[in-house]
Scaffold this motif. Structure first.
Motif, mmCIF file in Angstrom:
data_model
loop_
_atom_site.group_PDB
_atom_site.id
_atom_site.type_symbol
_atom_site.label_atom_id
_atom_site.label_comp_id
_atom_site.label_asym_id
_atom_site.label_seq_id
_atom_site.Cartn_x
_atom_site.Cartn_y
_atom_site.Cartn_z
ATOM 1 N N ALA A 99 41.230 42.604 45.830
ATOM 2 C CA ALA A 99 41.246 41.743 46.509
ATOM 3 C C ALA A 99 39.832 41.305 47.663
ATOM 4 O O ALA A 99 38.754 41.253 47.843
ATOM 5 C CB ALA A 99 41.581 40.447 47.140
ATOM 6 N N THR A 110 50.600 50.505 50.565
ATOM 7 C CA THR A 110 50.566 49.587 51.790
ATOM 8 C C THR A 110 51.319 48.716 51.836
ATOM 9 O O THR A 110 51.765 48.308 52.726
ATOM 10 C CB THR A 110 49.220 48.262 51.043
ATOM 11 O OG1 THR A 110 47.828 49.560 50.791
ATOM 12 C CG2 THR A 110 48.593 47.814 52.114
ATOM 13 N N GLY A 114 50.768 39.198 43.049
ATOM 14 C CA GLY A 114 49.589 40.798 42.759
ATOM 15 C C GLY A 114 50.089 41.974 42.821
ATOM 16 O O GLY A 114 51.530 42.266 43.107
ATOM 17 N N SER A 115 49.275 43.019 43.610
ATOM 18 C CA SER A 115 49.486 44.592 42.884
ATOM 19 C C SER A 115 50.444 44.352 44.409
ATOM 20 O O SER A 115 51.395 45.373 44.680
ATOM 21 C CB SER A 115 48.653 45.179 43.100
ATOM 22 O OG SER A 115 47.707 44.883 44.538
ATOM 23 N N GLY A 135 51.171 31.085 42.921
ATOM 24 C CA GLY A 135 50.252 30.422 41.960
ATOM 25 C C GLY A 135 50.708 30.187 40.521
ATOM 26 O O GLY A 135 50.371 30.789 39.649
ATOM 27 N N LYS A 192 54.037 32.862 37.281
ATOM 28 C CA LYS A 192 54.100 34.022 38.344
ATOM 29 C C LYS A 192 55.384 33.821 38.519
ATOM 30 O O LYS A 192 56.504 35.152 39.030
ATOM 31 C CB LYS A 192 53.100 33.916 38.916
ATOM 32 C CG LYS A 192 52.095 34.454 38.605
ATOM 33 C CD LYS A 192 50.651 34.148 39.388
ATOM 34 C CE LYS A 192 49.332 34.857 38.899
ATOM 35 N NZ LYS A 192 48.647 35.729 40.164
ATOM 36 N N TYR A 221 52.590 27.960 45.240
ATOM 37 C CA TYR A 221 52.016 27.247 46.086
ATOM 38 C C TYR A 221 50.711 25.905 45.789
ATOM 39 O O TYR A 221 51.032 25.312 46.768
ATOM 40 C CB TYR A 221 51.200 28.306 47.234
ATOM 41 C CG TYR A 221 50.347 28.409 46.273
ATOM 42 C CD1 TYR A 221 48.564 28.445 46.766
ATOM 43 C CD2 TYR A 221 50.341 29.935 45.958
ATOM 44 C CE1 TYR A 221 47.146 29.283 46.587
ATOM 45 C CE2 TYR A 221 49.153 30.580 44.846
ATOM 46 C CZ TYR A 221 47.844 30.399 45.656
ATOM 47 O OH TYR A 221 46.727 30.994 44.902
ATOM 48 N N ASN A 272 49.568 38.474 52.775
ATOM 49 C CA ASN A 272 48.659 38.687 51.819
ATOM 50 C C ASN A 272 47.212 37.429 52.152
ATOM 51 O O ASN A 272 46.037 37.848 51.622
ATOM 52 C CB ASN A 272 48.443 38.756 50.824
ATOM 53 C CG ASN A 272 49.368 40.353 50.122
ATOM 54 O OD1 ASN A 272 49.176 41.286 50.999
ATOM 55 N ND2 ASN A 272 50.921 40.269 49.520
ATOM 56 N N CYS A 323 48.753 41.844 56.149
ATOM 57 C CA CYS A 323 48.135 42.548 55.428
ATOM 58 C C CYS A 323 46.624 42.501 55.251
ATOM 59 O O CYS A 323 45.830 43.271 54.668
ATOM 60 C CB CYS A 323 49.179 42.819 54.001
ATOM 61 S SG CYS A 323 48.267 44.135 52.900
ATOM 62 N N GLY A 324 46.487 41.335 54.677
ATOM 63 C CA GLY A 324 44.871 40.577 54.063
ATOM 64 C C GLY A 324 45.253 39.067 54.084
ATOM 65 O O GLY A 324 46.039 38.234 55.035
ATOM 66 N N TYR A 382 38.637 34.851 52.033
ATOM 67 C CA TYR A 382 37.634 36.035 50.856
ATOM 68 C C TYR A 382 36.188 35.267 50.149
ATOM 69 O O TYR A 382 35.228 35.945 50.266
ATOM 70 C CB TYR A 382 38.371 37.584 49.744
ATOM 71 C CG TYR A 382 39.610 38.481 50.623
ATOM 72 C CD1 TYR A 382 39.221 37.600 52.112
ATOM 73 C CD2 TYR A 382 40.127 38.495 50.327
ATOM 74 C CE1 TYR A 382 40.329 39.042 52.959
ATOM 75 C CE2 TYR A 382 40.848 39.838 50.423
ATOM 76 C CZ TYR A 382 40.986 40.105 51.692
ATOM 77 O OH TYR A 382 41.599 40.595 52.538
ATOM 78 N N PHE A 390 46.540 45.582 59.702
ATOM 79 C CA PHE A 390 47.929 47.668 59.309
ATOM 80 C C PHE A 390 46.591 47.920 58.240
ATOM 81 O O PHE A 390 46.779 46.816 58.024
ATOM 82 C CB PHE A 390 48.959 47.693 59.346
ATOM 83 C CG PHE A 390 49.894 47.354 57.655
ATOM 84 C CD1 PHE A 390 50.120 45.780 57.606
ATOM 85 C CD2 PHE A 390 49.317 48.537 57.211
ATOM 86 C CE1 PHE A 390 50.399 45.458 57.296
ATOM 87 C CE2 PHE A 390 50.179 47.527 55.663
ATOM 88 C CZ PHE A 390 50.117 46.582 55.716
ATOM 89 N N TYR A 401 46.395 50.730 55.596
ATOM 90 C CA TYR A 401 47.646 51.702 54.770
ATOM 91 C C TYR A 401 46.869 53.347 55.499
ATOM 92 O O TYR A 401 48.013 54.049 55.274
ATOM 93 C CB TYR A 401 47.443 52.036 52.857
ATOM 94 C CG TYR A 401 46.322 52.097 52.785
ATOM 95 C CD1 TYR A 401 45.644 51.385 52.241
ATOM 96 C CD2 TYR A 401 46.258 53.605 52.182
ATOM 97 C CE1 TYR A 401 44.191 52.054 52.095
ATOM 98 C CE2 TYR A 401 45.443 53.926 51.417
ATOM 99 C CZ TYR A 401 44.078 53.449 51.169
ATOM 100 O OH TYR A 401 42.605 53.729 51.385
ATOM 101 N N LEU A 417 40.718 37.443 38.988
ATOM 102 C CA LEU A 417 41.601 38.108 40.140
ATOM 103 C C LEU A 417 41.688 37.638 40.820
ATOM 104 O O LEU A 417 42.699 36.824 41.690
ATOM 105 C CB LEU A 417 41.504 39.573 40.821
ATOM 106 C CG LEU A 417 42.322 40.136 41.540
ATOM 107 C CD1 LEU A 417 42.935 41.970 41.460
ATOM 108 C CD2 LEU A 417 41.060 40.484 42.887
ATOM 109 N N LEU A 418 40.444 37.197 41.606
ATOM 110 C CA LEU A 418 40.235 35.919 43.165
ATOM 111 C C LEU A 418 40.515 34.341 41.898
ATOM 112 O O LEU A 418 41.284 34.173 43.439
ATOM 113 C CB LEU A 418 39.148 35.654 43.071
ATOM 114 C CG LEU A 418 38.047 37.302 43.569
ATOM 115 C CD1 LEU A 418 36.915 37.199 44.468
ATOM 116 C CD2 LEU A 418 38.868 37.618 45.541
ATOM 117 N N ASN A 472 45.865 37.817 37.705
ATOM 118 C CA ASN A 472 46.328 39.292 37.259
ATOM 119 C C ASN A 472 47.876 39.108 37.575
ATOM 120 O O ASN A 472 48.260 37.677 38.845
ATOM 121 C CB ASN A 472 45.090 40.117 37.957
ATOM 122 C CG ASN A 472 46.208 39.918 39.726
ATOM 123 O OD1 ASN A 472 45.217 38.367 40.137
ATOM 124 N ND2 ASN A 472 46.444 40.814 41.115
#
Ligand SMILES: NC(=O)c1ccc[n+]([C@@H]2O[C@H](COP(=O)([O-])OP(=O)(O)OC[C@H]3O[C@@H](n4cnc5c(N)ncnc54)[C@H](OP(=O)(O)O)[C@@H]3O)[C@@H](O)[C@H]2O)c1
Length: 334
Positions: free
Chosen positions: A50, A132, A156-157, A178, A182, A198, A221, A243-244, A249, A275, A277, A320-321, A325
């Protein structure tokens, strides 16, 4: 070396809205000659992250990616020739190879990695995603047995590993992802205690039902509205591991940030910590040993989503966005 040309994927334009395949173009160049201190590597797998999209907005923990350059990205590669004493032909390395067949990279920017099978695990559980998840949950989040952990982008990953480690540590785990499929995967295959879709709306209410005792650790995330929904359900002295912010994005930035900052942080005495990683570089070996013991012991399942062909990289990132995935997405190049 049989090839004579280096296929490359260029980012031809930085998107102002959503990223699409039209922002990329396949191109060909000569295979580069390594200079002193560099190694010529042949890319085997490209990691789709991402963060690749976030790099298009400007400098972050790395320089921004610019238009009309080879798209940046981490990859696993094999050394073809080397002008550095630290690397030899046949070595397997990880580094920012970019989206191309071959790259000449300073050896100091390449990490030599073990030749394990499957090699793809070095991009997922034994790579950035695993590290991470491990440090974000256990060091930043300090998750303890009996606590409730919520993780977003849970299928996700990074998220799929976070939730599984939290289960191993005896936490109650709620994943936010989502779509029904999943969510079913999280609870039926990965052992999450509950999952919240969500995209089904009413996240606040669904989260309240899934985490009736409140949230002790939120592994964030995504940022945005999901962060807002979690903030108000945090328990006193809870920890948020930032984390993100994948919800921010791709496209124009949202009009407002999550409400409740800083009020809820003060009232609930929350710790909210970002943070990267790499902050834990000196402790990676310890984390990798523990991750390996969980994988080998059957406690941690690894899901990889591998597409084949360098030319698939743009659609793989766009997908992916959009949430296509399950687990770690990557492209096999050679
Ligand atoms: N701090 C660090 O050191 C570090 C290192 C690696 C990654 N990260 C961060 O970790 C997060 C996960 O990255 P990743 O590369 O592993 O990707 P990933 O989780 O494998 O894939 C991204 C997922 O984000 C979800 N998503 C997309 N748009 C969303 C939105 N608007 N709201 C909620 N979910 C959305 C999608 O799943 P759904 O179908 O569920 O929407 C998609 O599958 C990112 O924020 C990334 O920047 C941080």
């Amino acid at each position: 070396m049989n090839d004579t040309v280096n296929r490359q994927v260029l980012l031809v334009e930085k998107p102002s809205g959503k990223l699409g395949p039209e922002h990329f173009k396949m191109s060909k160049a000569a295979i580069p000659e390594p200079k002193d201190g560099e190694a010529l590597v042949r890319v085997r797998y490209i990691s789709l992250d991402a963060a690749n999209r976030a790099w298009m907005h400007g400098a972050t923990y790395r320089a921004a990616v610019e238009a009309n350059t080879v798209m940046a990205g981490g990859g696993i590669a094999e050394v073809v020739s080397s002008k550095s004493p630290s690397l030899a032909p046949g070595d397997i390395v990880f580094g920012d190879t970019g989206w191309q067949d071959y790259a000449a990279v300073p050896a100091k920017h390449l990490s030599k990695i073990p030749k394990i099978e499957p090699l793809t695990h070095l991009l997922s559980v034994y790579g950035i995603a695993g590290l991470t998840a491990y440090f974000g949950l256990l060091d930043v989040g300090r998750a303890k047995a009996g606590e409730t952990v919520v993780v977003s982008a849970a299928a996700g990953s990074v998220g799929s590993i976070v939730g599984q480690i939290a289960r191993i540590k005896g936490c109650r785990v709620v994943g936010i992802a989502g779509g029904k499929d999943k969510c079913n995967w999280l609870t039926s295959e990965l052992g999450f205690d509950a999952a919240v879709d969500y995209k089904d709306g009413a996240v606040f209410k669904a989260l309240k039902a899934a985490a009736p005792n409140g949230i002790d650790v939120y592994f964030d995330n995504v940022g945005g509205d999901i962060l807002e929904a979690c903030l108000s359900q945090m328990n006193n002295h809870g920890r948020i591991a930032c984390c993100g912010a994948v919800s921010q994005y791709d496209g124009a930035p949202p009009a407002h940030g999550p409400r409740g900052i800083p009020g809820l942080i003060v009232v609930k005495r929350l710790e909210v910590r970002g943070f990267i990683y790499t902050d834990y570089e000196t402790q990676h070996a310890r984390a990798l040993a523990e991750l390996e013991s969980w994988v080998k012991g059957g406690k941690l399942k690894v899901r990889e989503d591998v597409l084949t062909g360098l030319e698939k990289a743009p659609e793989a990132l766009v997908g992916l966005l959009a949430g296509e995935n399950l687990g770690k997405r990557m492209v096999r190049v050679s």
